[in-house]
Design a protein around this motif. Sequence first.
Motif, PDB file in Angstrom:
ATOM      1  N   GLU A 456       0.825  -1.217   0.000  1.00  0.00           N
ATOM      2  CA  GLU A 456       0.000   0.000   0.000  1.00  0.00           C
ATOM      3  C   GLU A 456       0.855   1.262   0.000  1.00  0.00           C
ATOM      4  N   GLU A 457       2.006   1.203   0.649  1.00  0.00           N
ATOM      5  CA  GLU A 457       2.867   2.390   0.743  1.00  0.00           C
ATOM      6  C   GLU A 457       3.695   2.608  -0.526  1.00  0.00           C
ATOM      7  N   ALA A 458       3.803   1.593  -1.395  1.00  0.00           N
ATOM      8  CA  ALA A 458       4.614   1.708  -2.610  1.00  0.00           C
ATOM      9  C   ALA A 458       3.885   2.555  -3.653  1.00  0.00           C
ATOM     10  N   ASP A 459       4.688   3.209  -4.506  1.00  0.00           N
ATOM     11  CA  ASP A 459       4.089   4.014  -5.577  1.00  0.00           C
ATOM     12  C   ASP A 459       3.359   3.133  -6.592  1.00  0.00           C
ATOM     13  N   THR A 460       3.946   1.986  -6.913  1.00  0.00           N
ATOM     14  CA  THR A 460       3.308   1.035  -7.826  1.00  0.00           C
ATOM     15  C   THR A 460       3.477  -0.364  -7.248  1.00  0.00           C
ATOM     16  N   GLY A 461       2.523  -1.240  -7.524  1.00  0.00           N
ATOM     17  CA  GLY A 461       2.639  -2.564  -6.931  1.00  0.00           C
ATOM     18  C   GLY A 461       1.755  -3.613  -7.581  1.00  0.00           C
ATOM     19  N   TYR A 462       2.066  -4.850  -7.241  1.00  0.00           N
ATOM     20  CA  TYR A 462       1.378  -6.026  -7.779  1.00  0.00           C
ATOM     21  C   TYR A 462       1.090  -6.975  -6.618  1.00  0.00           C
ATOM     22  N   TYR A 463      -0.172  -7.443  -6.483  1.00  0.00           N
ATOM     23  CA  TYR A 463      -0.492  -8.475  -5.498  1.00  0.00           C
ATOM     24  C   TYR A 463      -0.900  -9.727  -6.258  1.00  0.00           C
ATOM     25  N   LEU A 464      -0.167 -10.830  -6.032  1.00  0.00           N
ATOM     26  CA  LEU A 464      -0.442 -12.094  -6.709  1.00  0.00           C
ATOM     27  C   LEU A 464      -1.064 -13.070  -5.716  1.00  0.00           C
ATOM     28  N   ALA A 465      -2.319 -13.432  -5.972  1.00  0.00           N
ATOM     29  CA  ALA A 465      -3.077 -14.271  -5.039  1.00  0.00           C
ATOM     30  C   ALA A 465      -3.225 -15.684  -5.599  1.00  0.00           C
ATOM     31  N   PRO A 466      -3.382 -16.668  -4.702  1.00  0.00           N
ATOM     32  CA  PRO A 466      -3.583 -18.043  -5.177  1.00  0.00           C
ATOM     33  C   PRO A 466      -5.007 -18.309  -5.663  1.00  0.00           C
ATOM     34  N   LEU A 467      -5.974 -17.461  -5.242  1.00  0.00           N
ATOM     35  CA  LEU A 467      -7.368 -17.682  -5.580  1.00  0.00           C
ATOM     36  C   LEU A 467      -7.998 -16.388  -6.078  1.00  0.00           C
ATOM     37  N   ARG A 468      -9.035 -16.511  -6.926  1.00  0.00           N
ATOM     38  CA  ARG A 468      -9.755 -15.330  -7.415  1.00  0.00           C
ATOM     39  C   ARG A 468     -10.404 -14.579  -6.246  1.00  0.00           C
ATOM     40  N   MET A 508      -2.249 -15.148 -13.883  1.00  0.00           N
ATOM     41  CA  MET A 508      -2.541 -14.048 -14.802  1.00  0.00           C
ATOM     42  C   MET A 508      -1.508 -12.927 -14.724  1.00  0.00           C
ATOM     43  N   MET A 509      -0.387 -13.157 -14.056  1.00  0.00           N
ATOM     44  CA  MET A 509       0.612 -12.099 -13.917  1.00  0.00           C
ATOM     45  C   MET A 509       1.126 -11.657 -15.283  1.00  0.00           C
ATOM     46  N   ASN A 510       1.276 -10.336 -15.417  1.00  0.00           N
ATOM     47  CA  ASN A 510       1.832  -9.748 -16.645  1.00  0.00           C
ATOM     48  C   ASN A 510       3.309  -9.466 -16.408  1.00  0.00           C
ATOM     49  N   TYR A 511       4.175 -10.216 -17.083  1.00  0.00           N
ATOM     50  CA  TYR A 511       5.614 -10.081 -16.864  1.00  0.00           C
ATOM     51  C   TYR A 511       6.210  -8.888 -17.610  1.00  0.00           C
ATOM     52  N   ASP A 512       5.356  -8.103 -18.280  1.00  0.00           N
ATOM     53  CA  ASP A 512       5.850  -6.924 -18.997  1.00  0.00           C
ATOM     54  C   ASP A 512       5.570  -5.627 -18.240  1.00  0.00           C
ATOM     55  N   VAL A 513       4.934  -5.706 -17.051  1.00  0.00           N
ATOM     56  CA  VAL A 513       4.619  -4.504 -16.265  1.00  0.00           C
ATOM     57  C   VAL A 513       5.552  -4.444 -15.054  1.00  0.00           C
ATOM     58  N   ASP A 514       6.474  -3.451 -15.018  1.00  0.00           N
ATOM     59  CA  ASP A 514       7.404  -3.359 -13.884  1.00  0.00           C
ATOM     60  C   ASP A 514       6.809  -2.458 -12.811  1.00  0.00           C
ATOM     61  N   VAL A 515       7.024  -2.818 -11.538  1.00  0.00           N
ATOM     62  CA  VAL A 515       6.461  -2.110 -10.392  1.00  0.00           C
ATOM     63  C   VAL A 515       7.533  -1.973  -9.307  1.00  0.00           C
ATOM     64  N   ASP A 516       7.174  -1.238  -8.241  1.00  0.00           N
ATOM     65  CA  ASP A 516       8.099  -1.080  -7.115  1.00  0.00           C
ATOM     66  C   ASP A 516       8.061  -2.304  -6.194  1.00  0.00           C
ATOM     67  N   VAL A 517       6.840  -2.772  -5.868  1.00  0.00           N
ATOM     68  CA  VAL A 517       6.696  -3.889  -4.933  1.00  0.00           C
ATOM     69  C   VAL A 517       5.742  -4.918  -5.529  1.00  0.00           C
ATOM     70  N   CYS A 518       6.120  -6.185  -5.416  1.00  0.00           N
ATOM     71  CA  CYS A 518       5.234  -7.287  -5.818  1.00  0.00           C
ATOM     72  C   CYS A 518       5.102  -8.244  -4.633  1.00  0.00           C
ATOM     73  N   VAL A 519       3.877  -8.489  -4.176  1.00  0.00           N
ATOM     74  CA  VAL A 519       3.624  -9.423  -3.089  1.00  0.00           C
ATOM     75  C   VAL A 519       3.133 -10.742  -3.695  1.00  0.00           C
ATOM     76  N   ILE A 540      10.741 -15.993 -10.127  1.00  0.00           N
ATOM     77  CA  ILE A 540      11.872 -15.757 -11.033  1.00  0.00           C
ATOM     78  C   ILE A 540      11.631 -14.551 -11.912  1.00  0.00           C
ATOM     79  N   GLY A 541      10.387 -14.338 -12.333  1.00  0.00           N
ATOM     80  CA  GLY A 541      10.150 -13.350 -13.375  1.00  0.00           C
ATOM     81  C   GLY A 541       9.427 -12.095 -12.977  1.00  0.00           C
ATOM     82  N   ALA A 542       9.007 -11.945 -11.714  1.00  0.00           N
ATOM     83  CA  ALA A 542       8.260 -10.739 -11.336  1.00  0.00           C
ATOM     84  C   ALA A 542       9.128  -9.494 -11.543  1.00  0.00           C
ATOM     85  N   PRO A 543       8.708  -8.543 -12.401  1.00  0.00           N
ATOM     86  CA  PRO A 543       9.524  -7.343 -12.668  1.00  0.00           C
ATOM     87  C   PRO A 543       9.284  -6.260 -11.613  1.00  0.00           C
TER      88      PRO A 543
END
Length: 932
Positions: A456-468, A508-519, A540-543
């Motif tokens: 939440e504190e990062a300027d940009t971020g990605y949250y990857l969940a195991p379930l919808r 569904m992760m997009n490996y072409d979108v770079d962010v500050d934090v990925c959880v 391995i591939g989270a940008p």
Amino acid sequence: MAKKNKKNSKINQRIRKYFDDDPFDVGIERVESKTLSELFAALGIYDIEHNKKLMIKTLRMIWSEAESTMRQDILHFFEADGRVYKSEKPKDEPHFNREEKIDAIIAELDVNDEEALRLREAFATVRAKKITIEKMESKLRHIHFELKKEKLERELEGIFDIDDSFEFNASLKYSLYDQSFHKILTLHTKPYSYELIEESDFDALAAKISEDKMQAVAAKQKSIDAFLASLKYPHAYLTTKEIIDSLRASPPKTTLAYPLISAKVLKKIVREKIEAKEIEVHSQELLIVVDEVLQLPYSSKELTYNLELSIELDGVLEEIWESKRFNFDAVRADVKKEYEESFLDALEALVEECRGYAELLHFSEEELHERIYAFLLDFMPRSLHLTQKIHRKVARRFLQSIQGELIKKQRQELLARTIRDFKNLFPIARGMRRKLTLHIGPTNSGKTYTAMKQLEEADTGYYLAPLRLLALEGYETLRSKGIDASLITGEEQILDEEATHISSTIEMMNYDVDVDVCVIDEVQMIDDRDRGWAWANAIIGAPAKEVIMTGSPNVKEAVIALADYLGEELEIIEFERKNPLELLEHPTDFKNIEAATAVIAFSRKDVLKLKQRLSADFNVSVVYGNLSPEVRREEARRFREGETEILVATDAIAMGMNLPIKTILFSKAEKFDGITQRNLFPSEILQIAGRAGRYGLHENGYVGALNKEALSILKKNFSKEPKKIGTPFKVMASLDHIKLVSSILEENSLEEILRFFIKNMEFNGPFYAASLDDMLEASRIVDSYDLDIATKYHLACAPLTLKSSYIIEAYESYIHALEKQEPVYYHPPKLQGVYAQTSDELLRAEDMVKEISLYLWLSYRFEDYFVDAEKARQYRGVLNRYIENTLQQTQLVQSCKLCSAPLPYNSKYAICQSCFKKHYTHRGRGQRRSPR
């Protein structure tokens, strides 16, 4: 069909309103070109030349051939337009119906009763406006002509043939070998013109035809006498009796120039001239089947086949009757040459295709042909016809036979071209200086909460969940904090152009979108048999500048190994549980279960049984894997907000569902894992048990069981260290891998490519190719359709429930539409009532929701074809409410396995009393048996 015609008839009547009561085909001529162009656009037809004449012609064709839905669209267009295209022609006055108009015109004509009757019959189905006096006068002339012909036929005892010659029967005399007899033959005069029959006086014409008949009889008698006189004695082929019998038995009417000989005699004569397997006598030809042998090219093998000789029957009869010397050698040689040239051309095409498959193997011509003959000779019919079906079968068998050799040849080339170092398949991540952070600890330790705070504190971020469900919760949490966010799952995308954060399911992760934090949540899932590849790929591939992983302690060594492979900094933060978790010493009886308890089962059937039993004393929520995420979420909300006191669930609650559970009770401590029935692992027990005792709600969490057997397994494993997750990790073939293997093997079978990848792909790092059973099963389905390899790959990745025939049927219908490049519409199923009466009805509703999930998943990958996504979403809400209503009922009944009738509550049997009597009760003592 009757309903369809009735619907079309109504549309035809309604369209007349806009064309001044003219039919569509007439009225459309008065519509301007601009309006016609707008109509084609409204129908979604753009590839039409905007020429008025062509547009009118095309619309008439569409109107006459289209289904009622297309006619309905055209009607809606003119209803929206609202204009009436009036006709400038005056309406017919006075207005007659068909019968009145026919009678009125007949009254003007000089006709007798017979002529009047025929006129009425001729115009009985003609539209009134198309009946004119000119047409009836023309028809009357034709009737006069036909009546005249009929009278001539009666008086002259014959009929006019199709060429207007006069056909009649005459008695002709046959005299030969001191025998004489008469035979009735059908003869013809010369043809008579229409003008002659119409204009000639009847008596004169009758006299002329009579004279022509006598001339025809005289000419035929002369021909017969000449033919009989020409017969030699003794005859070269026929006995005197065979000649007499043939002349007597020859049919009165024939197109043959020579008398027909009986099939038995004819076959005897032919067999003396050629060694035939079969002889068939037809009306105009003689079919002879003989054995032939072909020497196969580049081989010592021979192919024996049936050669069919089709010979004109008249020619054979001529040679027999005129005692000519004849043989079939020339015909046989010509047909043999034609047969074999056609076969050799087809064989060469087959050899060329197989040569292409075996190009890398460098077969000699002899070896290539011998390998093909090994399959071809098994399929070849005796007709020497190498059909396309045989071609495909032999080519497929040939390709299968050389697969092993091809793989050996191609493996080195394939591996040389493949990037064996897996991490380099993610160039953006490799170009960043990433930091890896691992939050490990038991459930209820705050590890995920801390990671989400950093996100939440990062300027940009990605949250990857195991379930919808968790992806949706992550999205809503971010939005509640005022953060612009997008949601991306396989079947739902809520996109915000201003989004700085994305919440997504991990696949569904997009490996072409770079962010500050990925959880990356629940990272211990890297060890999952079916989905572990998604966590390996993401780590391995989270940008992201910082990748924060949360998981159980047993994943620690695996993540360290990954960080070493990647050469990236890793920080490990360990968390402790915020409140104690206590194992109960004794089994808990049903009567002692308290509110805020979750009862755990490991099958849908057991969950529903427990729910019914507990519903007698409590309001109960249920959660199991087959329920849609929306229903699971609603059931969890009801429990969380105190609308229900008890939760009955499978291990679906073990992953990320924060619920106010005080006590977890296991109904069993074993589960079927897709392969075998086994006891729960310590890691599974701790993951589920950890949901008991929420910090700030319950000081302690309690874990127990409903029986001694389950409690014994819990006690044995509760304090054990979970098995550590180690290397290597499963990774999945990407679409690029699939395309590469497809091009090298010249293979369009996704199943074969996946099996090749699983068996042969090697990596430098701690990885091996995942063996994806569900994807392989799906690939077997998609391979039966004519699709490109990329489309097959996407279809095989779709969320499928392979055990559900309902889902598989829907899946195959979608693939069929894609193959035909047709739009795929969603057709909502009908529901009985507002909730399910039986568990089978509930299961069907759950499958209906899964079908919608499948439809929506495919709509994001093939949006041009899956055109009803919004409709599917709306109906998902209807189905979810239906399921929710069902789950709030106190009990569900089982249905009869034979007739689907509801069974009595708590019935011990799987079938109803009626079916038992019908199927399992027989007459006689000792004949009654119980169903298994």
